[in-house]
Design a protein around this motif. Structure first.
Motif, PDB file in Angstrom:
ATOM      1  N   MET A 288     -10.303   0.279  -0.148  1.00 27.96           N
ATOM      2  CA  MET A 288      -8.873   0.598  -0.235  1.00 27.96           C
ATOM      3  C   MET A 288      -8.393   1.280   1.047  1.00 27.96           C
ATOM      4  O   MET A 288      -7.286   1.021   1.525  1.00 27.96           O
ATOM      5  N   LEU A 289      -9.225   2.128   1.613  1.00 28.58           N
ATOM      6  CA  LEU A 289      -8.871   2.786   2.885  1.00 28.58           C
ATOM      7  C   LEU A 289      -8.770   1.767   4.014  1.00 28.58           C
ATOM      8  O   LEU A 289      -7.900   1.863   4.886  1.00 28.58           O
TER       9      LEU A 289
ATOM     10  N   ILE B  34      -2.363   0.437  -4.562  1.00 28.99           N
ATOM     11  CA  ILE B  34      -2.194  -0.924  -4.057  1.00 28.99           C
ATOM     12  C   ILE B  34      -1.503  -1.737  -5.149  1.00 28.99           C
ATOM     13  O   ILE B  34      -1.945  -1.741  -6.305  1.00 28.99           O
TER      14      ILE B  34
ATOM     15  N   SER C 128      -3.502  -4.069   9.106  1.00 24.67           N
ATOM     16  CA  SER C 128      -2.234  -4.776   8.948  1.00 24.67           C
ATOM     17  C   SER C 128      -2.457  -6.259   9.220  1.00 24.67           C
ATOM     18  O   SER C 128      -3.524  -6.679   9.690  1.00 24.67           O
TER      19      SER C 128
ATOM     20  N   GLN D 206      -5.488  -7.012   7.079  1.00 21.64           N
ATOM     21  CA  GLN D 206      -5.212  -6.373   5.793  1.00 21.64           C
ATOM     22  C   GLN D 206      -5.406  -7.361   4.644  1.00 21.64           C
ATOM     23  O   GLN D 206      -5.975  -7.014   3.599  1.00 21.64           O
TER      24      GLN D 206
ATOM     25  N   LEU E  60      -3.655   6.995  -3.679  1.00 18.34           N
ATOM     26  CA  LEU E  60      -3.506   5.798  -2.858  1.00 18.34           C
ATOM     27  C   LEU E  60      -3.383   4.631  -3.823  1.00 18.34           C
ATOM     28  O   LEU E  60      -4.249   4.441  -4.692  1.00 18.34           O
TER      29      LEU E  60
ATOM     30  N   GLN F 169      -5.469   0.156   3.717  1.00 16.27           N
ATOM     31  CA  GLN F 169      -4.420   1.069   4.156  1.00 16.27           C
ATOM     32  C   GLN F 169      -4.331   1.149   5.680  1.00 16.27           C
ATOM     33  O   GLN F 169      -3.230   1.209   6.253  1.00 16.27           O
ATOM     34  N   GLU F 170      -5.472   1.126   6.327  1.00 16.39           N
ATOM     35  CA  GLU F 170      -5.518   1.361   7.773  1.00 16.39           C
ATOM     36  C   GLU F 170      -5.380   0.086   8.604  1.00 16.39           C
ATOM     37  O   GLU F 170      -5.410   0.147   9.830  1.00 16.39           O
TER      38      GLU F 170
ATOM     39  N   VAL G  28       0.863  -1.175   0.000  1.00 19.29           N
ATOM     40  CA  VAL G  28       0.000   0.000   0.000  1.00 19.29           C
ATOM     41  C   VAL G  28       0.904   1.230   0.000  1.00 19.29           C
ATOM     42  O   VAL G  28       1.773   1.367   0.856  1.00 19.29           O
ATOM     43  N   GLN G  29       0.704   2.109  -0.968  1.00 20.80           N
ATOM     44  CA  GLN G  29       1.595   3.266  -1.129  1.00 20.80           C
ATOM     45  C   GLN G  29       0.775   4.542  -1.272  1.00 20.80           C
ATOM     46  O   GLN G  29      -0.038   4.654  -2.182  1.00 20.80           O
ATOM     47  N   LYS G  30       0.998   5.463  -0.369  1.00 18.47           N
ATOM     48  CA  LYS G  30       0.335   6.769  -0.414  1.00 18.47           C
ATOM     49  C   LYS G  30       1.330   7.774  -0.983  1.00 18.47           C
ATOM     50  O   LYS G  30       2.440   7.921  -0.471  1.00 18.47           O
TER      51      LYS G  30
END
Length: 295
Positions: free
Chosen positions: A138-139, A93, A145, A149, A91, A142-143, A18-20
């Motif tokens: 997707m959020l 993925i 693990s 996740q 955001l 991201q939030e 996941v890359q912001k």
């Protein structure tokens, strides 16, 4: 660094990356990678080039990019102005079905998801009516693990696989096998045309950028993009016209035509309909109706 072939850094304890990103503008070069990419444009606008096609993108859009699909999110020219205060925010993925997830996708219970992934090599745009639910998932990814996740990731794939009538981003059934040198050359040509679309551009001008004769350039460009120079330039110009028309901030359709490099409204209307299958006014009506439905 190769322009086309990227390697996405994968932590040893992650199968889903996941890359912001928050940057002044998007990475401007054509590239590809082994990982499938899902990108939510949270802020920004410009043109997505995917293989041999292009699409106007704006805040809220979500795109799926298949394995090794050459692509570039090209920010609007205003982002490159020295005085620009604009920024882009996404955001993303990434995941590789041939990496650590390989054995997972061999499970019989996952057969439908694997079939979906195999059928989406050419990418797609998430339909506007589904962006809210997809971005929400997707959020959650991201939030979270660990196991949570991974569970949210599987739920996202299940959600995406249920979508109907997905239009491919690329018209090629398999991504083109560009060499690094070809990737640099094609990327240079794309960048030049997309920066100069609103000015008179000749075949000779573009051939010089590729260090070719006009005749050799025509053969090369058609082989690698399935476009003639004129058809590609027209699509760039019409793509820019669509962005201006959908923004709603213009004096007249004729003004949009001239600002996008067309020297006559008659020619603009003809090319616009050949590319979009709608007249400019029909396009505007259709766009704002679809926005109203999505809201």
């Amino acid at each position: 660094m190769k322009v086309l072939q990227f390697t996405i850094p994968v932590p040893h304890d992650k199968t889903v990356i996941v890359q912001k990103d928050e940057l002044p503008h998007f990475y401007p070069h054509l590239h590809r990678h082994q990982e499938i990419q899902l990108t939510w444009i949270q802020q920004g606008e410009g043109t997505l080039v995917a293989e041999n096609n292009m699409y106007a993108f704006r805040s809220g859009d979500i795109y799926w990019l298949g394995v090794n699909l050459p692509h570039v999110f090209k920010s609007d020219p205003s982002y490159f102005s020295p005085s620009s205060q604009k920024k882009v925010q996404t955001l993303n993925i990434f995941f590789n079905i041939k990496g650590q997830l390989d054995s997972f996708f061999e499970l019989p219970e996952i057969k439908n998801l694997k079939t979906f992934l195999q059928n989406q090599q050419t990418g797609f745009k998430v339909p506007p009516q589904h962006t809210a639910e997809v971005s929400a998932k997707m959020l959650e990814i991201q939030e979270s693990s660990g196991v949570d996740q991974l569970i949210h990731f599987i739920e996202l794939l299940k959600q995406l696989s249920s979508l109907q009538r997905l239009e491919p981003l690329s018209s090629c059934s398999q991504p083109a096998a560009y060499s690094e040198h070809e990737g640099i050359r094609i990327g240079t040509i794309y960048n030049y045309i997309m920066q100069m679309y609103d000015k008179p551009i000749t075949l000779e001008d573009v051939a010089k950028q590729a260090h070719m004769t006009p005749q050799a350039f025509c053969r090369y460009f058609k082989k690698h993009t399935l476009h003639t120079f004129v058809s590609f330039l027209n699509e760039v110009r019409i793509n820019e016209a669509c962005k201006k028309l959908s923004d709603g901030n213009y004096d007249s359709i004729a003004t949009v035509a001239y600002n996008c490099g067309f020297n006559s409204i008659t020619n603009f209307n003809r090319v616009f309909k050949s590319v979009t299958r709608k007249s400019p006014s029909e396009y505007v009506d259709s766009y704002f109706k679809s926005v109203a439905v999505a809201e």
